[in-house]
Design an enzyme around this catalytic site. Structure first.
Site, PDB file in Angstrom:
ATOM      1  N   ILE A  25      -6.406 -17.370   6.132  1.00 12.56           N
ATOM      2  CA  ILE A  25      -7.345 -17.648   7.285  1.00 12.56           C
ATOM      3  C   ILE A  25      -6.930 -18.459   8.036  1.00 12.56           C
ATOM      4  CG2 ILE A  25     -10.086 -17.905   7.094  1.00 12.56           C
ATOM      5  CD1 ILE A  25      -9.021 -15.037   6.499  1.00 12.56           C
ATOM      6  N   SER A 145     -17.651 -19.307   0.173  1.00  7.81           N
ATOM      7  CA  SER A 145     -16.382 -17.264  -0.510  1.00  7.81           C
ATOM      8  C   SER A 145     -18.291 -17.158  -0.972  1.00  7.81           C
ATOM      9  CB  SER A 145     -15.703 -17.585  -1.737  1.00  7.81           C
ATOM     10  OG  SER A 145     -15.573 -16.497  -2.652  1.00  7.81           O
ATOM     11  N   TYR A 170     -13.400 -21.511  -9.265  1.00  4.50           N
ATOM     12  CA  TYR A 170     -13.110 -21.619  -7.713  1.00  4.50           C
ATOM     13  C   TYR A 170     -14.241 -21.131  -7.325  1.00  4.50           C
ATOM     14  CZ  TYR A 170     -11.447 -19.514  -3.379  1.00  4.50           C
ATOM     15  OH  TYR A 170     -11.166 -19.411  -2.349  1.00  4.50           O
ATOM     16  N   LYS A 174     -16.590 -23.292  -4.483  1.00  5.67           N
ATOM     17  CA  LYS A 174     -16.140 -23.220  -2.906  1.00  5.67           C
ATOM     18  C   LYS A 174     -17.990 -23.144  -2.749  1.00  5.67           C
ATOM     19  CE  LYS A 174     -12.885 -21.554  -0.962  1.00  5.67           C
ATOM     20  NZ  LYS A 174     -12.846 -22.842   0.541  1.00  5.67           N
TER      21      LYS A 174
END
Length: 301
Positions: A25, A145, A170, A174
């Site tokens: 990204i 996310s 994860y 985020k």
């Protein structure tokens, strides 16, 4: 390889820092911002990969104005050194760089959990270090996310060893980054600066356009992946909500942008809903204090 013309020059005169700009990204943010005339500062850990990204961008956008700053979000010393070396006004910072690991023992240079330390605390420290460089109307974008929805944050245990799946950790990292952006929005209230969040949807490499040395998917894999295109998208399209959040005039501080399609997996940018937990001051205030304690960085304002 066809070059992309500078598109409208609508970002000419603006300087945007993108972390993790050598891949995924972050790369697409850098290429497309450069195509619109922005001066792009690529914040990258690897000098070699950063140069590959620069070469790929220049092949598509010959007029691109690019600069590389060496910064490892997993090292507080590298962050301090990299921020000190920027030395120019920043109109926007896109907090994109992120890592995923399945190993609980992986740590940053400073002994912090690798995902939390890099994805959130590294960006907290970086934004704090560069705040004196931010323009009066600067915008900070936290790349979140979909996984944040399944995360629970306990600021008092921010750097504790994690249990459960790596995906859950994860998502927690985020979620922390997003909560930081929403708290920054509250602290900047009354100023022209803005802090927003965005997410890329379900973005995958096999559906991403090829860039030599940066994105190179074997043809058979790419052909097979096209079957999933109605549901998901490439990382080139996944960058669109992030770029929108960083540059669009309709964006306001505290916004959260993502793809507008089914389940927010793909589609044009729209405002989307973040979890109540990441938006709450009851999360953001103690999270901020914990981040200051973990990083030793305090915002000057």
């Amino acid at each position: 390889m066809d070059a992309l013309p500078l598109q409208h020059h609508d970002l000419a005169g603006r300087t945007i820092l993108v972390t993790g700009a050598n891949a995924g990204i972050g790369y697409w943010c850098a290429e497309r911002l450069a195509a619109r005339g922005a001066r792009v500062v690529l914040g990258c850990r690897s000098a070699e990969r950063a140069q590959t990204a620069v070469d790929a961008i220049l092949a598509r956008v010959p007029g691109a104005v690019l600069r590389v700053v060496s910064v490892d979000l997993g090292s507080l010393e590298s962050i301090e050194r990299g921020a000190a070396g920027i030395g120019e006004r920043l109109d926007a910072v896109i907090c994109n760089a992120g890592v995923k690991t399945a190993r609980r023992q992986d740590r940053t240079t400073d002994g912090l959990d690798l995902m939390m330390g890099t994805n959130f605390l590294g960006h907290f420290a970086l934004v704090g270090r560069v705040e004196p460089l931010l323009a009066d109307d600067a915008r900070v974008v936290a790349v979140g996310s979909l996984a944040h929805r399944f995360a629970h944050l306990d600021p008092a245990r921010l750097t504790d060893p994690w249990r459960g799946s790596s995906l859950k950790q994860y998502g927690r990292s985020k979620a922390a980054l997003m909560a930081f952006a929403f708290e920054l929005d509250r602290r900047w209230s009354g100023s022209a600066r803005s802090a927003v969040c965005a997410h890329p949807g379900y973005a995958v490499d096999p559906l991403t356009a090829t860039r030599e040395g940066v994105i190179e998917t074997p043809a058979p894999v790419r052909a097979l992946a096209t079957l999933a295109r109605p549901l998901v998208q490439g990382k080139d399209d996944g960058a669109t909500p992030v770029i929108h959040a960083a540059t669009a005039t309709e964006v306001t501080s505290g916004d959260y942008w993502g793809p507008g399609g089914m389940l927010e997996f793909r589609g044009a940018p729209v405002r989307v809903k973040a979890s109540d937990e990441v938006r709450a001051a009851s999360t953001g205030v103690p999270l901020w204090s914990a981040a200051e304690k973990s990083t030793g960085v305090r915002f000057p304002a």
